[in-house]
Design an enzyme around this catalytic site. Structure first.
Site, PDB file in Angstrom:
ATOM      1  N   ASP A  59      -7.208  -1.117   0.711  1.00 23.42           N
ATOM      2  CA  ASP A  59      -6.500   0.023   1.314  1.00 23.42           C
ATOM      3  C   ASP A  59      -7.026   0.301   2.732  1.00 23.42           C
ATOM      4  OD1 ASP A  59      -5.053   0.741  -1.084  1.00 23.42           O
ATOM      5  OD2 ASP A  59      -6.895   1.635  -1.860  1.00 23.42           O
ATOM      6  N   ASP A  82       0.864  -1.169   0.000  1.00 22.77           N
ATOM      7  CA  ASP A  82       0.000   0.000   0.000  1.00 22.77           C
ATOM      8  C   ASP A  82       0.907   1.227   0.000  1.00 22.77           C
ATOM      9  OD1 ASP A  82      -2.523   1.337   0.107  1.00 22.77           O
ATOM     10  OD2 ASP A  82      -1.955   1.939   2.123  1.00 22.77           O
ATOM     11  N   THR A  86       2.311   2.081  -3.448  1.00 27.57           N
ATOM     12  CA  THR A  86       3.240   1.607  -4.492  1.00 27.57           C
ATOM     13  C   THR A  86       4.042   2.771  -5.078  1.00 27.57           C
ATOM     14  OG1 THR A  86       1.775  -0.237  -4.980  1.00 27.57           O
ATOM     15  CG2 THR A  86       3.387   0.303  -6.664  1.00 27.57           C
TER      16      THR A  86
END
Ligand code: LIP
Length: 277
Positions: free
Chosen positions: A220, A93, A95
């Site tokens: 997320d 999470d 990237t």
């Protein structure tokens, strides 16, 4: 009585440690970047490798459980939450942060049963912080208890959000206008660290007082959601109503008052659902 979900959580911590080690090692090497849906939606070989490792290590022990993983969904797997035990995985999470070695990069895993988050694990790889939260048992960072700031006054709050680059100019304008509205409340400041899961951990440990976002995904949010609620914070929909994990939007805050005050300011735009057909 044995707590079988606690056993899953213990396994999850071990798997997350292995995943985090791979991410940390990858940060030392060249990173080959690929684009997914747009030039700003990035993926690397490490995202895909880490997700495969996590899923196979969990499936080996819990073969009947379900999975929703960012890279599996990108490859065509369904993103539907059932009542079955479900692992919701974001292998990296943040990237874009990973690609730039900007220091907020996390492995995030949330585990749901009957659509309720039972536990969440977020490992902030570059900070070497392992955040863990089990429903009803508190939230921890590297084994030490954490709690939200408890701030009730929006004008004394530090607020987190993310900007992203929306393809639709109307959405982009709404995102920018919302930031302006929050700054004008006024608040102490607005920050965009770049990892939704880390943002929720920052609220959970009191380093920030709130975080809001429209357009993210269940992977997320799932891990961090447990952290915030177990640290004494609140999680609500962007409208101030009940939170829905598949709705792609949320406000988390140190207190209901701060959450509702943010909801009052924000214009909402349609961002779809994770489980849309
Ligand atoms: C990212 C989030 C980030 C958000 C991006 C994206 P990814 O997750 O954590 O905060 O702004 O839209 O969803 O794609 O790096 O796992």
């Amino acid at each position: 009585m044995t707590d079988s979900w606690q056993e899953c959580m213990n396994h999850c911590v071990e798997v997350t440690k292995q995943a985090g080690k791979i991410v940390r090692e990858a940060l030392e090497k060249d990173i080959a970047v690929m684009e997914k849906s747009s030039p700003t939606d990035l993926v690397t070989e490490t995202d895909q490798r880490v997700e495969k490792l996590i899923i196979s290590a969990i499936r080996e022990k819990y073969p009947t459980h379900c999975f929703i993983g960012e890279e599996s969904v990108a490859a065509g797997a369904p993103s539907v939450l059932s009542d079955a035990p479900t692992w919701i995985i974001d292998p990296i999470d943040g990237t874009t942060n990973f690609v730039h070695r900007f220091p907020f990069v996390s492995v995030s895993i949330g585990f749901t049963v009957n659509k309720e988050v039972e536990f969440g694990i977020v490992y902030s790889c570059m900070e070497d912080k392992m955040y863990t939260a089990r429903r009803g048992k508190g939230a921890f960072c590297n084994g030490l208890p954490i709690k939200v700031s408890g701030q009730e006054d929006i004008t004394k709050s530090l607020v987190l959000t993310e900007m992203g680059l929306k393809k639709d100019p109307e959405h982009f304008k709404t995102v920018m206008d919302n930031i302006q509205k929050i700054l004008n409340v006024p608040v102490h400041g607005v920050r965009c660290p770049g990892s939704a899961a880390v943002n929720m951990c920052l609220v959970a440990c009191g380093a920030a007082d709130a975080y809001y976002h429209q357009g993210i995904y269940c992977w997320d949010m799932a891990g961090g959601a447990a952290l915030v609620t177990e640290a004494g914070g609140v999680i609500v929909d962007i409208t101030g109503g009940p939170f829905d994990l598949m709705s792609r939007r949320l406000i988390v805050a140190s207190s209901p008052r701060v959450a509702q005050r943010i909801a009052q300011e924000l214009a909402v735009f349609p961002c779809g659902r994770d489980d849309a057909p």
